[in-house]
Design a protein around this motif. Structure first.
Motif, PDB file in Angstrom:
ATOM      1  N   ALA A   1       4.220  12.615   2.146  1.00 34.89           N
ATOM      2  CA  ALA A   1       2.848  13.082   2.333  1.00 34.89           C
ATOM      3  C   ALA A   1       2.448  14.071   1.248  1.00 34.89           C
ATOM      4  CB  ALA A   1       2.702  13.719   3.717  1.00 34.89           C
ATOM      5  N   LEU A   2       3.363  14.973   0.900  1.00 37.96           N
ATOM      6  CA  LEU A   2       3.056  15.933  -0.156  1.00 37.96           C
ATOM      7  C   LEU A   2       2.895  15.247  -1.498  1.00 37.96           C
ATOM      8  CD1 LEU A   2       5.373  18.916   0.830  1.00 37.96           C
ATOM      9  CD2 LEU A   2       2.880  18.809   0.951  1.00 37.96           C
ATOM     10  N   LEU A   3       3.702  14.225  -1.749  1.00 39.04           N
ATOM     11  CA  LEU A   3       3.564  13.467  -2.997  1.00 39.04           C
ATOM     12  C   LEU A   3       2.182  12.812  -3.060  1.00 39.04           C
ATOM     13  CD1 LEU A   3       4.715  12.226  -5.595  1.00 39.04           C
ATOM     14  CD2 LEU A   3       5.701  10.391  -4.182  1.00 39.04           C
ATOM     15  N   GLN A   4       1.762  12.174  -1.965  1.00 39.04           N
ATOM     16  CA  GLN A   4       0.467  11.517  -1.946  1.00 39.04           C
ATOM     17  C   GLN A   4      -0.678  12.527  -2.033  1.00 39.04           C
ATOM     18  OE1 GLN A   4       0.086   8.320  -2.293  1.00 39.04           O
ATOM     19  NE2 GLN A   4       2.318   8.040  -2.222  1.00 39.04           N
ATOM     20  N   ALA A   5      -0.513  13.684  -1.379  1.00 37.94           N
ATOM     21  CA  ALA A   5      -1.546  14.715  -1.455  1.00 37.94           C
ATOM     22  C   ALA A   5      -1.685  15.235  -2.878  1.00 37.94           C
ATOM     23  CB  ALA A   5      -1.209  15.862  -0.497  1.00 37.94           C
TER      24      ALA A   5
ATOM     25  N   THR B   1      -6.656  17.016   1.199  1.00 35.87           N
ATOM     26  CA  THR B   1      -6.729  18.006   2.285  1.00 35.87           C
ATOM     27  C   THR B   1      -6.373  17.375   3.621  1.00 35.87           C
ATOM     28  OG1 THR B   1      -8.447  19.219   1.097  1.00 35.87           O
ATOM     29  CG2 THR B   1      -8.223  19.641   3.458  1.00 35.87           C
ATOM     30  N   ALA B   2      -6.857  16.149   3.856  1.00 35.36           N
ATOM     31  CA  ALA B   2      -6.561  15.465   5.116  1.00 35.36           C
ATOM     32  C   ALA B   2      -5.069  15.192   5.258  1.00 35.36           C
ATOM     33  CB  ALA B   2      -7.355  14.162   5.191  1.00 35.36           C
ATOM     34  N   THR B   3      -4.433  14.786   4.165  1.00 34.67           N
ATOM     35  CA  THR B   3      -3.001  14.520   4.209  1.00 34.67           C
ATOM     36  C   THR B   3      -2.211  15.784   4.495  1.00 34.67           C
ATOM     37  OG1 THR B   3      -3.282  12.713   2.622  1.00 34.67           O
ATOM     38  CG2 THR B   3      -1.057  13.576   2.906  1.00 34.67           C
TER      39      THR B   3
ATOM     40  N   ALA C   1       0.840  -1.195   0.000  1.00 33.60           N
ATOM     41  CA  ALA C   1       0.000   0.000   0.000  1.00 33.60           C
ATOM     42  C   ALA C   1       0.879   1.250   0.000  1.00 33.60           C
ATOM     43  CB  ALA C   1      -0.903  -0.006   1.232  1.00 33.60           C
ATOM     44  N   PRO C   2       0.349   2.387  -0.471  1.00 29.47           N
ATOM     45  CA  PRO C   2       1.165   3.619  -0.523  1.00 29.47           C
ATOM     46  C   PRO C   2       1.794   3.984   0.821  1.00 29.47           C
ATOM     47  CG  PRO C   2      -0.817   3.900  -1.821  1.00 29.47           C
ATOM     48  CD  PRO C   2      -0.960   2.575  -1.126  1.00 29.47           C
ATOM     49  N   TRP C   3       1.024   3.841   1.928  1.00 30.39           N
ATOM     50  CA  TRP C   3       1.598   4.189   3.231  1.00 30.39           C
ATOM     51  C   TRP C   3       2.753   3.254   3.585  1.00 30.39           C
ATOM     52  CZ3 TRP C   3       2.107   0.706   7.113  1.00 30.39           C
ATOM     53  CH2 TRP C   3       1.314  -0.439   7.071  1.00 30.39           C
ATOM     54  N   HIS C   4       2.617   1.971   3.186  1.00 35.62           N
ATOM     55  CA  HIS C   4       3.650   0.978   3.450  1.00 35.62           C
ATOM     56  C   HIS C   4       4.914   1.312   2.668  1.00 35.62           C
ATOM     57  CE1 HIS C   4       4.281  -3.580   4.383  1.00 35.62           C
ATOM     58  NE2 HIS C   4       5.407  -2.911   4.477  1.00 35.62           N
ATOM     59  N   VAL C   5       4.730   1.666   1.389  1.00 32.71           N
ATOM     60  CA  VAL C   5       5.866   2.056   0.551  1.00 32.71           C
ATOM     61  C   VAL C   5       6.574   3.269   1.138  1.00 32.71           C
ATOM     62  CG1 VAL C   5       6.560   2.911  -1.719  1.00 32.71           C
ATOM     63  CG2 VAL C   5       4.824   1.119  -1.544  1.00 32.71           C
TER      64      VAL C   5
ATOM     65  N   LEU D   1      -0.299  19.754  11.048  1.00 36.55           N
ATOM     66  CA  LEU D   1      -0.438  19.540  12.488  1.00 36.55           C
ATOM     67  C   LEU D   1       0.832  18.940  13.090  1.00 36.55           C
ATOM     68  CD1 LEU D   1      -4.106  18.176  12.696  1.00 36.55           C
ATOM     69  CD2 LEU D   1      -3.258  20.426  13.411  1.00 36.55           C
ATOM     70  N   SER D   2       1.486  18.065  12.340  1.00 37.75           N
ATOM     71  CA  SER D   2       2.741  17.470  12.823  1.00 37.75           C
ATOM     72  C   SER D   2       3.815  18.541  12.986  1.00 37.75           C
ATOM     73  CB  SER D   2       3.214  16.390  11.855  1.00 37.75           C
ATOM     74  OG  SER D   2       2.278  15.342  11.759  1.00 37.75           O
ATOM     75  N   ALA D   3       3.935  19.416  11.992  1.00 31.04           N
ATOM     76  CA  ALA D   3       4.923  20.493  12.076  1.00 31.04           C
ATOM     77  C   ALA D   3       4.591  21.456  13.212  1.00 31.04           C
ATOM     78  CB  ALA D   3       4.994  21.241  10.742  1.00 31.04           C
ATOM     79  N   THR D   4       3.305  21.704  13.418  1.00 30.55           N
ATOM     80  CA  THR D   4       2.882  22.600  14.502  1.00 30.55           C
ATOM     81  C   THR D   4       3.211  21.996  15.869  1.00 30.55           C
ATOM     82  OG1 THR D   4       1.086  23.472  13.125  1.00 30.55           O
ATOM     83  CG2 THR D   4       0.922  23.817  15.506  1.00 30.55           C
TER      84      THR D   4
END
Length: 539
Positions: free
Chosen positions: A176-180, A193-195, A117-121, A201-204
């Motif tokens: 994440a940006l690639l997937q978004a 948008t969720a990605t 899956a993309p997240w796994h990759v 939020l992580s950076a914040t």
């Protein structure tokens, strides 16, 4: 083969972006969050493992030339060879300088071919990258996370997972940006948008942690010790010795450092003085000649007059061997009684040659090869200050500063202050001294010990426990600096508690993520093509 130009262009674009990011300053810092997207997208277009390995090799070369262009001239100058020889040498060394791109490309290709899956990759790719930096030899021990020194809040998280923890975050942000972007191209705006929101939020959260840490240090800040750093702007001692003789070189070095030290003492009145690595280019406390004994006595007499301790770089002798060392000379003490730290991490070939490779024939061809012997490891040295206090310091010499374990071990032994001595003159024509200082500054964040850095030709600096570079002396400048610091003996950090834990953890995580893919081998191993991407997910 038809895709090769596009793959190379994408790799070059990412290498250029990270080359700008490696300036470790705003606005270039922002490129680290997006710069690897073209490279990751290009990897997903490859159809074979052989192609992925070739792409990884190309990226290691392009990345090395973009981030370390100064190394070409440094190699050529050190070996007294033409610039083209330096270029060829750096290109050939690129897989040793940046091997993680080859591992990342292979891991990503295998994961996609096995239907992950993309997240796994993405997670396997990032963990393989960071794990490879730990498992494989990297000449400069650099990592993408070092660029976070540009941001005062975000860099504070290095006390949790070190610079490699920040690297993992940066890699996942690019993923994440690639997937978004791919989701947006498919019209899946909710997923895109969720990605993007999760990344924000992580950076914040990271910035919030940094703000809390900075407030803690501001509340506890108290001036307690003032080091004095001397940089004489003298380098390339071997060349000078050829021109004017070794005695004249030592004479010039000692005179220059004593004069600058006296000037500093007449004003700021520091608690102790720091001279750089091998500033005294012979044995200290064990003279080889009457001239050496006279120089030893002259330095000891100066320290006695000054009334403050001196930390200086010189050669140590022990067990019939010579070491690159740092000595603490107290006022009134004899040079033979000065305690010393012996450099533990020696730069390959220029300082040390592996025994299996060290032959008379090799040295006849390459007379510049080093002959040092590594020391036993981290050690704290006491500085007895004039007001009766005893300050415990952790000396690190040049290449030592790229290894978090040495600073961590010294801090665990009670070191209150890190003092790095370096000789960066051989790569001073470029961004090398700045990058070396950036890497060294992370030792202060990880251990929460402030740092004093002395080099012979720059950059010398004062670094706070938050990683702030408070003062510097530029490259090629003869000058001094003195700034108050607040050593802390026992601030807690996860890095101190667990050591440099994240890189091996990432390597294990990569293996764990790869394990289930192994069982899928029978499912798609006969296909010569990767698992196709959903429509619109190519580049």
């Amino acid at each position: 083969m038809r895709r090769a130009p596009a793959i190379l262009c994408a790799a070059a674009a990412s290498a250029l972006a990270i080359g700008l990011y490696s300036r470790v300053a705003w606005p270039w810092f922002a490129l680290g969050w997006v710069g690897l997207v073209p490279w990751l997208a290009a990897l997903d277009r490859l159809a074979t493992l052989r192609g992925a390995l070739a792409a990884g090799l190309a990226m290691s070369v392009l990345f090395t030339l973009a981030v370390f262009p100064w190394f070409v001239g440094a190699v050529a100058g050190y070996a007294d060879a033409p610039w083209t020889v330096g270029l060829v040498a750096v290109v050939l060394m690129a897989p040793l300088i940046q091997p993680q791109f080859i591992v990342q490309a292979a891991a990503r290709q295998v994961a996609r071919r096995r239907g992950a899956a993309p997240w796994h990759v993405a997670l396997l790719s990032a963990c393989a990258y960071v794990g490879a930096e730990w498992l494989l030899p990297k000449l400069f021990a650099d990592t993408l996370g070092h660029g976070f020194l540009a941001d005062a809040h975000l860099r504070q998280a290095a006390d949790l997972g070190g610079a490699h923890g920040l690297t993992l975050l940066l890699l996942l942000a690019n993923e994440a940006l690639l997937q978004a972007g791919r989701a947006a191209r498919r019209g899946a705006w909710r997923r895109a948008t969720a990605t993007a929101l999760a990344l924000l939020l992580s950076a914040t959260a990271l910035a919030g942690y940094g703000a809390v840490r900075l407030r803690q240090f501001a509340a506890a800040e108290a001036v307690s010790v003032t080091p004095g750093v001397v940089q004489a702007g003298l380098g390339h001692y071997d060349q000078l010795a050829t021109e004017i003789g070794m005695y004249a070189v030592v004479r010039r070095i000692v005179d220059a450092h004593v004069a600058l030290s006296q000037e500093l003492l007449s004003g700021a009145r520091p608690d102790f003085l720091v001279w750089p690595e091998t500033v005294y280019p012979t044995t200290f406390g064990a003279p080889k000649s009457p001239d050496g004994a006279a120089f030893d006595a002259e330095i000891a007499a100066f320290v006695a007059r000054a009334g403050v301790p001196l930390l200086l770089g010189a050669y140590a002798v022990g067990e019939g061997r010579e070491y690159n060392a740092a000595f603490v000379l107290q006022p009134g003490a004899a040079p033979a009684d000065a305690p010393a730290y012996r450099k533990a991490r020696l730069f390959p070939f220029t300082e040390r040659v592996p025994a299996w490779l060290d032959t008379p024939a090799l040295r006849a061809r390459l007379p510049w090869l080093g002959t040092w012997v590594p020391g036993a490891g981290a050690r704290t040295l006491p500085l007895h200050l004039a007001d009766g206090r005893v300050l415990r310091i952790a000396p690190l010499i040049c290449y030592d500063a790229v290894d978090p374990s040495l600073a961590i071990a010294a801090a665990r032994e009670g070191a209150e202050l890190i003092v790095t001595l370096s000789n960066d003159s051989w790569f001073a024509a470029g961004n090398g001294p700045w990058l070396h200082l950036v890497v060294a500054a992370f030792r202060s964040i990880e251990t929460r010990r402030p740092q004093v850095r002395a080099t012979n030709t720059g950059l010398s600096a004062i670094v706070s426990a938050s990683g702030e570079i408070r003062q510097t002396i530029g490259v090629g400048v003869a000058a001094t600096l003195a700034a108050p610091l607040a050593p802390r003996a026992h601030p807690w950090t996860l890095m101190l508690a667990w050591g440099d834990w994240l890189p091996p953890t990432a390597a294990l995580a990569a293996l764990a993520l790869a394990a289930p893919l192994w069982w899928r081998r029978e499912e798609i191993s006969g296909s010569p093509h990767p698992v196709p991407l959903p429509a619109g997910e190519g580049t």
